[in-house]
Design an enzyme around this catalytic site. Structure first.
Site, PDB file in Angstrom:
ATOM      1  N   CYS A   3      40.870  42.021  33.722  1.00 25.08           N
ATOM      2  CA  CYS A   3      41.900  42.388  33.534  1.00 25.08           C
ATOM      3  C   CYS A   3      42.907  40.884  32.872  1.00 25.08           C
ATOM      4  O   CYS A   3      42.684  40.559  31.707  1.00 25.08           O
ATOM      5  CB  CYS A   3      42.617  42.443  34.892  1.00 25.08           C
ATOM      6  SG  CYS A   3      44.419  43.067  34.821  1.00 25.08           S
ATOM      7  N   TYR A   4      43.580  40.043  33.501  1.00 23.95           N
ATOM      8  CA  TYR A   4      44.041  38.898  32.977  1.00 23.95           C
ATOM      9  C   TYR A   4      43.006  37.995  32.165  1.00 23.95           C
ATOM     10  O   TYR A   4      43.306  37.544  31.255  1.00 23.95           O
ATOM     11  CB  TYR A   4      44.913  38.253  33.917  1.00 23.95           C
ATOM     12  CG  TYR A   4      45.469  36.889  33.599  1.00 23.95           C
ATOM     13  CD1 TYR A   4      46.729  36.709  33.124  1.00 23.95           C
ATOM     14  CD2 TYR A   4      44.834  35.513  33.426  1.00 23.95           C
ATOM     15  CE1 TYR A   4      47.502  35.682  32.718  1.00 23.95           C
ATOM     16  CE2 TYR A   4      45.456  34.313  33.039  1.00 23.95           C
ATOM     17  CZ  TYR A   4      46.736  34.449  32.558  1.00 23.95           C
ATOM     18  OH  TYR A   4      47.336  33.453  32.153  1.00 23.95           O
TER      19      TYR A   4
ATOM     20  N   LYS B  67      39.120  44.253  55.454  1.00 25.19           N
ATOM     21  CA  LYS B  67      38.969  44.932  56.625  1.00 25.19           C
ATOM     22  C   LYS B  67      37.471  45.533  57.012  1.00 25.19           C
ATOM     23  O   LYS B  67      36.989  45.801  58.017  1.00 25.19           O
ATOM     24  CB  LYS B  67      39.791  46.197  56.525  1.00 25.19           C
ATOM     25  CG  LYS B  67      39.990  47.254  57.729  1.00 25.19           C
ATOM     26  CD  LYS B  67      40.769  46.708  58.887  1.00 25.19           C
ATOM     27  CE  LYS B  67      42.127  46.649  58.507  1.00 25.19           C
ATOM     28  NZ  LYS B  67      42.871  46.083  59.581  1.00 25.19           N
TER      29      LYS B  67
ATOM     30  N   GLU C  54      36.067  45.140  40.887  1.00 22.62           N
ATOM     31  CA  GLU C  54      35.899  44.742  42.274  1.00 22.62           C
ATOM     32  C   GLU C  54      36.423  45.777  43.287  1.00 22.62           C
ATOM     33  O   GLU C  54      36.197  45.622  44.460  1.00 22.62           O
ATOM     34  CB  GLU C  54      36.583  43.503  42.497  1.00 22.62           C
ATOM     35  CG  GLU C  54      38.066  43.333  42.347  1.00 22.62           C
ATOM     36  CD  GLU C  54      38.516  43.286  40.966  1.00 22.62           C
ATOM     37  OE1 GLU C  54      39.617  42.623  40.808  1.00 22.62           O
ATOM     38  OE2 GLU C  54      38.002  43.491  39.901  1.00 22.62           O
TER      39      GLU C  54
ATOM     40  N   HIS D  88      39.401  46.748  36.813  1.00 22.67           N
ATOM     41  CA  HIS D  88      39.077  46.001  38.010  1.00 22.67           C
ATOM     42  C   HIS D  88      37.605  46.465  38.348  1.00 22.67           C
ATOM     43  O   HIS D  88      37.677  47.519  39.274  1.00 22.67           O
ATOM     44  CB  HIS D  88      39.978  46.121  38.977  1.00 22.67           C
ATOM     45  CG  HIS D  88      41.381  45.248  38.643  1.00 22.67           C
ATOM     46  ND1 HIS D  88      41.312  44.065  38.792  1.00 22.67           N
ATOM     47  CD2 HIS D  88      42.464  45.735  38.211  1.00 22.67           C
ATOM     48  CE1 HIS D  88      42.647  43.520  38.363  1.00 22.67           C
ATOM     49  NE2 HIS D  88      43.323  44.664  37.855  1.00 22.67           N
TER      50      HIS D  88
ATOM     51  N   ASP E  89      41.595  44.097  63.507  1.00 22.93           N
ATOM     52  CA  ASP E  89      41.871  42.565  63.215  1.00 22.93           C
ATOM     53  C   ASP E  89      41.676  41.493  64.331  1.00 22.93           C
ATOM     54  O   ASP E  89      41.037  40.781  64.565  1.00 22.93           O
ATOM     55  CB  ASP E  89      42.656  42.270  61.943  1.00 22.93           C
ATOM     56  CG  ASP E  89      42.766  43.233  61.152  1.00 22.93           C
ATOM     57  OD1 ASP E  89      41.712  43.775  60.905  1.00 22.93           O
ATOM     58  OD2 ASP E  89      43.658  43.548  60.686  1.00 22.93           O
TER      59      ASP E  89
ATOM     60  N   GLY F 230      45.589  38.703  37.478  1.00 24.03           N
ATOM     61  CA  GLY F 230      46.447  38.019  37.851  1.00 24.03           C
ATOM     62  C   GLY F 230      48.134  38.375  37.458  1.00 24.03           C
ATOM     63  O   GLY F 230      47.976  39.376  36.435  1.00 24.03           O
TER      64      GLY F 230
END
Length: 626
Positions: free
Chosen positions: A80-81, A373, A172, A170, A227, A53
């Site tokens: 992280c946060y 995406k 992810e 991170h 998209d 965050g």
């Protein structure tokens, strides 16, 4: 019966939904929740992940967190946060790090880390992606260190008795290559079994379209990009072509011959339910004289609504029977500050006030709003779209308008002061180890334009640094052979700077133009500068197609900056990037012979004074400059 799940607490990170997406792609169902969620409302939650965050855990206005969640007898992973918050909640100390980390770092496991179930099968030294200024200074009670980086001694912590784990990195993002292994290990610690797949996602989207649309017809903004094309196909599949109308607007910001190519591609695929509207004059008028990138984006977004209303009236569509659809993805929402704890990085055209009002009235359908995406491309292929439609480089609604930097030609006193500070920072960075012992021929400077970046989940608006190596014949500059060294140099500069968020390298300068002739010029987003951008962009894209590199990179952006010897001329920045999900990216390390050919061809354009290449990853820079 409700599925077992891993719950992701969203503290406002640009990557929060990416955590849930990763888990789903691995087959583990996950949901997003606010960190204030009541512990009593949780059902079938096998584990919790606390996201990153933009806040500091010691600040006043931090996201509300229900600490009772840590009393639950289920595993918790902080990132992280979340890593810092977990340390604080267990009595540790968090503060400013001596050195912030943005981009690639290497996590070294400690002896305890090599025995940790979180790192089962993970290399003892593994690449990770960092984006932080704060750090854990003292771990919480009962926690041991299981991993560290060069500049972060408490990069990974665990309290195995309580099944509490935390990482500063991170996991992810793609640039933590073993992130999925860590998530799979956490899922195993949680006792999760695989319970999610692509078919489930597709069926969910189709059913949701039918539920939202009810008996109404759908008008979709159809840019021609991936998209909106996939959204168009999904709407057609769910409702039938007779209830869906695609509206492709040529806003004057398209690539060279783009609208004609889009129309041809749709017809070839069998789509007949779309119309093309030339509204270029309207959009050029909407941004005339603007210099602020946020205001420009907002003006473009609002003008889409205006043009849509004009088309609805001209087509005699009964608005009580029609809804508007968009190909919005989750990154558009999170970067626009669209979740409770997130910060605005840049306002996307599909999140301006006019659109928000329609959303509040329930008049917008966004079938892809929870996806990224790569997921969208996968869904597009699954429903039968061809590669020439789903594998095209992203090209959002504002098109080339956001690649044309604008200026009134005047640097304010604040700009001058910030530039001086940026130059001081740049000159203090030691680059000898990165630049192949050629620092004697290395020139450093700062461009007098600002560009948008993202650092620690915050929007930045700072200056790009410029590296220029030995000058060669014809105005060309030496390009060091090792991209990896240039990437390290770029990271070294941006990680140690408060006034710089990009690093670019000079590739060519007009031999008839002296350095002192290149200054900030007055320049706006008008047809002349858009045409300049189109020509340079077409040269680059043609070469990428010809060489087979178009399919190897995620996107290329050609940036036009008003830094030249006169107002009619410009400088061009080449910005090819590799990414999986838009949230992170690395600059594309193109073969140097291809890049040299492109530079030679762009240099022949009679309006170009200099050509640069953007060496910056995301973070700290966004893809585009606005």
């Amino acid at each position: 019966m409700e599925r077992s799940k891993i719950l992701v607490l969203d503290f406002g990170s640009q990557y929060a939904h990416l955590i849930a997406k990763r888990l789903r792609m691995m087959g583990f169902y996950s949901e997003i929740a606010l960190p204030s969620v009541s512990e009593k409302s949780l059902q079938n939650v096998k584990g919790i992940i606390m996201s990153g965050g933009p806040s500091s855990v010691y600040a006043d206005n931090v996201p509300e967190f229900n600490e009772k969640l840590l009393d639950l007898d289920i595993p918790v992973l902080g990132l992280c946060y979340g890593h810092q918050l977990m340390a604080k909640c267990y009595g540790g100390t968090v503060g400013k790090a001596n050195i912030g980390e943005f981009g690639i770092a290497h996590l070294e496991q400690t002896a305890a880390g090599k025995e940790s179930p979180l790192f089962k099968g993970v290399s003892s030294s593994t690449q990770v992606w960092m984006s932080h200024q704060d750090a854990v200074l003292v771990p919480g009670a009962g926690f041991e260190v299981i991993g560290a980086t060069k500049d972060c001694p408490y990069a990974a912590l665990q309290n195995s008795a309580k099944k509490r784990y935390s990482l500063q990195c991170h996991c992810e993002v793609k640039d933590t290559p073993e992130g999925n292994k860590i998530f799979a290990n956490f899922a195993a610690i949680c006792g999760m079994e695989k319970n999610w797949d692509e078919d489930t996602v597709l069926n969910h989207i189709l059913e949701e379209i039918k539920t939202q649309a009810k008996d109404k017809n759908i008008l979709l903004f159809l840019s021609g990009g991936v998209d909106s094309t996939v959204a168009f196909a999904l709407l057609n599949k769910a409702l039938g072509q007779d209830r869906v109308l695609g509206l492709h607007i040529d806003n004057g910001f398209m690539r060279k011959n783009e609208s004609a190519k889009v129309e041809k591609a749709y017809h070839a695929h069998g789509f007949t339910n779309f119309i093309v509207e030339d509204a270029s004059e309207s959009f050029l008028a909407a941004v005339r004289g603007m210099t602020d990138p946020q205001k420009k984006r907002m003006a473009i977004g609002e003008n889409f609504i205006k043009v849509r209303d004009e088309v609805v009236a001209r087509q005699h569509l009964d608005e009580s029977k029609w809804m508007l659809a968009q190909g919005t993805l989750y990154p558009d929402i999170i970067e626009s500050g669209g979740t409770k704890n997130s910060k605005t990085i840049k306002t996307h055209h599909n999140r301006v006030d006019g659109i928000q009002k329609l959303i509040e009235k329930g008049l917008i359908i966004e079938p892809l709003r929870d996806l990224y995406k790569d997921e969208v491309r996968s869904i597009g292929k699954k429903i039968g779209l061809s590669d020439d439609l789903v594998m095209r480089h992203p090209f959002p609604g504002p098109g080339l308008s956001i690649n044309v930097l604008c200026s009134d030609g005047i640097l304010s006193d604040q700009d001058m002061a910030d530039m001086a500070a940026a130059e001081k920072e740049l000159n203090s960075v030691k680059l000898g180890m990165f630049c192949e012992n050629c620092t004697q021929s290395l020139e450093r400077s700062v461009l007098p334009v600002r560009s948008v970046g993202v650092q620690g989940d915050f929007r930045t608006y700072r200056f790009p640094s410029v590296l220029a190596f030995k000058k060669e014949d014809g105005g060309f500059y030496h390009l060091p052979k090792k991209w990896e060294k240039l990437e390290e140099a770029s990271s070294a500069i941006t990680n140690s700077s408060d006034y710089i968020n990009r690093c670019i390298i000079k590739l060519w300068q007009n031999p008839s133009v002296k350095d002192s002739d290149l200054v900030l010029q007055k320049g706006y987003c008008d047809k002349a500068r858009l045409d300049q951008t189109r020509e340079a962009d077409d040269i680059m894209l043609s070469k990428l197609h010809e060489s087979g590199w178009y399919d190897k990179i995620f996107q290329h952006l050609t940036i036009n900056i008003p830094y030249a010897s006169s107002a009619e001329r410009c400088s061009i920045v080449l910005r090819p990037v590799c990414s999986e999900d838009v949230m992170t990216a690395r600059f594309a390390q193109l073969p140097q012979d291809i890049l040299k050919d492109v530079v030679a061809d762009i240099a022949k354009l009679d309006f170009v004074d200099a050509i640069f290449f953007d060496l910056t990853n995301k973070p700290p820079a966004t893809f585009g400059w606005e």
